[in-house]
Design a protein around this motif. Structure first.
Motif, short mmCIF file in Angstrom:
data_model
loop_
_atom_site.label_atom_id
_atom_site.label_comp_id
_atom_site.label_asym_id
_atom_site.label_seq_id
_atom_site.Cartn_x
_atom_site.Cartn_y
_atom_site.Cartn_z
N ASP A 64 11.21 -18.13 -12.90
CA ASP A 64 10.48 -19.41 -13.03
C ASP A 64 9.29 -19.53 -12.08
N ALA A 65 8.87 -18.43 -11.45
CA ALA A 65 7.70 -18.49 -10.56
C ALA A 65 6.42 -18.62 -11.38
N ASP A 66 5.54 -19.48 -10.93
CA ASP A 66 4.25 -19.64 -11.60
C ASP A 66 3.31 -18.49 -11.24
N ILE A 67 3.45 -18.00 -10.01
CA ILE A 67 2.62 -16.88 -9.53
C ILE A 67 3.54 -15.86 -8.86
N VAL A 68 3.40 -14.61 -9.23
CA VAL A 68 4.14 -13.52 -8.59
C VAL A 68 3.13 -12.63 -7.90
N ILE A 69 3.31 -12.41 -6.60
CA ILE A 69 2.39 -11.53 -5.87
C ILE A 69 3.12 -10.27 -5.44
N LYS A 70 2.43 -9.14 -5.59
CA LYS A 70 2.96 -7.82 -5.23
C LYS A 70 1.85 -7.01 -4.60
N VAL A 71 2.23 -5.88 -4.02
CA VAL A 71 1.23 -4.93 -3.56
C VAL A 71 0.78 -4.08 -4.75
N LYS A 72 1.72 -3.45 -5.44
CA LYS A 72 1.41 -2.59 -6.58
C LYS A 72 1.79 -3.26 -7.90
N ARG A 73 1.13 -2.82 -8.95
CA ARG A 73 1.40 -3.33 -10.30
C ARG A 73 2.89 -3.24 -10.61
N PRO A 74 3.48 -4.31 -11.16
CA PRO A 74 4.91 -4.26 -11.48
C PRO A 74 5.21 -3.30 -12.62
N GLU A 75 6.35 -2.66 -12.54
CA GLU A 75 6.77 -1.76 -13.62
C GLU A 75 7.35 -2.59 -14.76
N ALA A 76 7.51 -1.94 -15.92
CA ALA A 76 8.01 -2.64 -17.11
C ALA A 76 9.36 -3.31 -16.85
N VAL A 88 0.31 -12.80 -12.36
CA VAL A 88 0.77 -11.68 -11.54
C VAL A 88 -0.44 -11.11 -10.82
N ILE A 89 -0.40 -11.16 -9.50
CA ILE A 89 -1.53 -10.72 -8.69
C ILE A 89 -1.10 -9.51 -7.87
N ALA A 90 -1.81 -8.38 -8.04
CA ALA A 90 -1.44 -7.14 -7.35
C ALA A 90 -2.60 -6.15 -7.45
N ILE A 91 -2.43 -4.99 -6.84
CA ILE A 91 -3.35 -3.87 -7.05
C ILE A 91 -2.90 -3.22 -8.35
N MET A 92 -3.65 -3.39 -9.43
CA MET A 92 -3.20 -3.02 -10.76
C MET A 92 -3.50 -1.56 -11.15
N ASP A 93 -4.45 -0.93 -10.47
CA ASP A 93 -4.83 0.45 -10.81
C ASP A 93 -4.97 0.60 -12.33
N GLY A 108 3.65 -11.17 -21.76
CA GLY A 108 3.01 -12.49 -21.82
C GLY A 108 2.56 -13.04 -20.48
N VAL A 109 2.33 -12.15 -19.50
CA VAL A 109 1.85 -12.61 -18.19
C VAL A 109 0.34 -12.41 -18.09
N ALA A 110 -0.27 -13.10 -17.15
CA ALA A 110 -1.70 -12.94 -16.88
C ALA A 110 -1.85 -12.11 -15.62
N ALA A 111 -2.45 -10.95 -15.73
CA ALA A 111 -2.54 -10.03 -14.60
C ALA A 111 -3.91 -10.08 -13.94
N PHE A 112 -3.92 -10.18 -12.63
CA PHE A 112 -5.16 -10.17 -11.85
C PHE A 112 -5.17 -8.92 -10.98
N ALA A 113 -6.20 -8.08 -11.14
CA ALA A 113 -6.31 -6.84 -10.36
C ALA A 113 -7.11 -7.11 -9.09
N MET A 114 -6.45 -7.04 -7.95
CA MET A 114 -7.12 -7.33 -6.68
C MET A 114 -8.28 -6.39 -6.38
N GLU A 115 -8.17 -5.14 -6.86
CA GLU A 115 -9.24 -4.18 -6.56
C GLU A 115 -10.51 -4.42 -7.36
N LEU A 116 -10.43 -5.31 -8.37
CA LEU A 116 -11.61 -5.66 -9.16
C LEU A 116 -12.27 -6.95 -8.66
#
Length: 291
Positions: A64-76, A88-93, A108-116
């Motif tokens: 139920d988190a509105d925003i999930v933050i990680k260092v690396k892109r989450p796996e499937a 989902v905010i992380a280094i997405m590579d 169905g998540v919105a991914a934000f790539a920090m390196e971009l």
């Protein structure tokens, strides 16, 4: 709003996406924060530290988190636990990892790539490329010093003089400049190369010697954004010949060269490696993009 700090599943990843100090800033904005147990352990941050800062430590932190933050892109396997519509905010590579990106889209998540993140003044505090590359350049020299069988500075003893180690840095971006500075501080004789003409002055300002084929193509080898352009086959051949002769005499080689959106240029050939002295060390910081 709820922000979840996810634990990294990669066993080789010691970083965590937020510290207790970050949690305090989130809380000051009225945001609920949850963190998965043990997320900060490898960074020397205990669950109790996050609890004291106001975060809820829970195995269901991402639920139920509105925003999930990680260092690396989450796996499937991770992303299936996130709610649809979560950010989902992380280094997405993202380059060359279409299947992994599709898994994010399918969830169905919105991914934000920090390196971009745009490399502009307002966004400097969020520039993960510069901050992490700076640390990587430092660490590359420390790691090579540990692996190298001799001292970095010239050592004068009653029994004789041991010459300073010779360090060659290939690629003079943020990581390369930090590697040069660190190697110089440790007393090594440092040379460096890059295809961008603007880096020559930067290298020399740090007390290192610049090595490159300085022809017309070299003078125009930088994009408007300050990145390296991909060089012609002819230039690459000339630069490789110069590099091959130089590498024979080096004790340590650190490769950092990267081109955004493309595989890393292969700067050191098997023949060059064979020509190096026994006990020499190579550290490749571009390995994730091909090396």
């Amino acid at each position: 709003m709820k922000i979840a700090i996810a634990r990294e599943v990669d066993a080789a990843e010691p970083r965590v996406a937020a510290t207790p100090d970050t949690v305090k800033k989130f809380k000051a904005l009225g945001i609920d924060v949850a963190i998965e147990p043990g997320a900060g352990i490898k960074s020397g941050l205990l669950d109790a530290d996050y609890d004291a800062a106001g975060a809820v430590v829970s195995t269901e932190a991402v639920k139920d988190a509105d925003i999930v933050i990680k260092v690396k892109r989450p796996e499937a396997s991770e992303v299936t636990k996130y709610k649809k519509g979560a950010l989902v905010i992380a280094i997405m590579d993202p380059y060359g990892n279409e299947a992994a990106l599709k898994a994010l889209a399918d969830a169905g998540v919105a991914a934000f790539a920090m390196e971009l993140m745009p490399r502009i003044t307002r966004a400097q505090v969020m520039d993960v490329l510069s901050s992490q590359a700076n640390l990587a350049g430092y660490r590359a020299v420390i790691e090579s010093a540990e692996a190298f069988g001799r001292a970095f500075p010239m050592m004068m003893t009653a029994a004789g003089t041991v010459p300073a180690a010779k360090v060659f840095v290939m690629g003079v971006g943020v990581a390369g400049l930090q590697a040069i500075a660190t190697a110089r501080r440790l007393g090594a004789v440092v040379t460096a190369t890059d295809v961008r003409p603007a880096t020559k002055e930067q290298v020399e300002s740090l007390g290192a010697k610049f090595l490159a084929v300085e022809d017309e193509e070299f003078k125009n080898a930088q994009t408007a954004g300050g990145y390296a352009k991909e060089m012609s086959k002819e230039y690459q051949a000339k630069q490789a010949a110069l590099t091959a002769e130089h590498i024979k005499k080096q004790d340590i080689v650190i490769t950092t060269a990267l081109i955004p959106g493309r595989p890393a240029p292969k700067l050191v050939t098997a023949e060059m490696v064979k020509s190096m002295k026994p006990g020499s060390v190579l550290v490749d910081l571009a390995v994730e993009r091909g090396g």
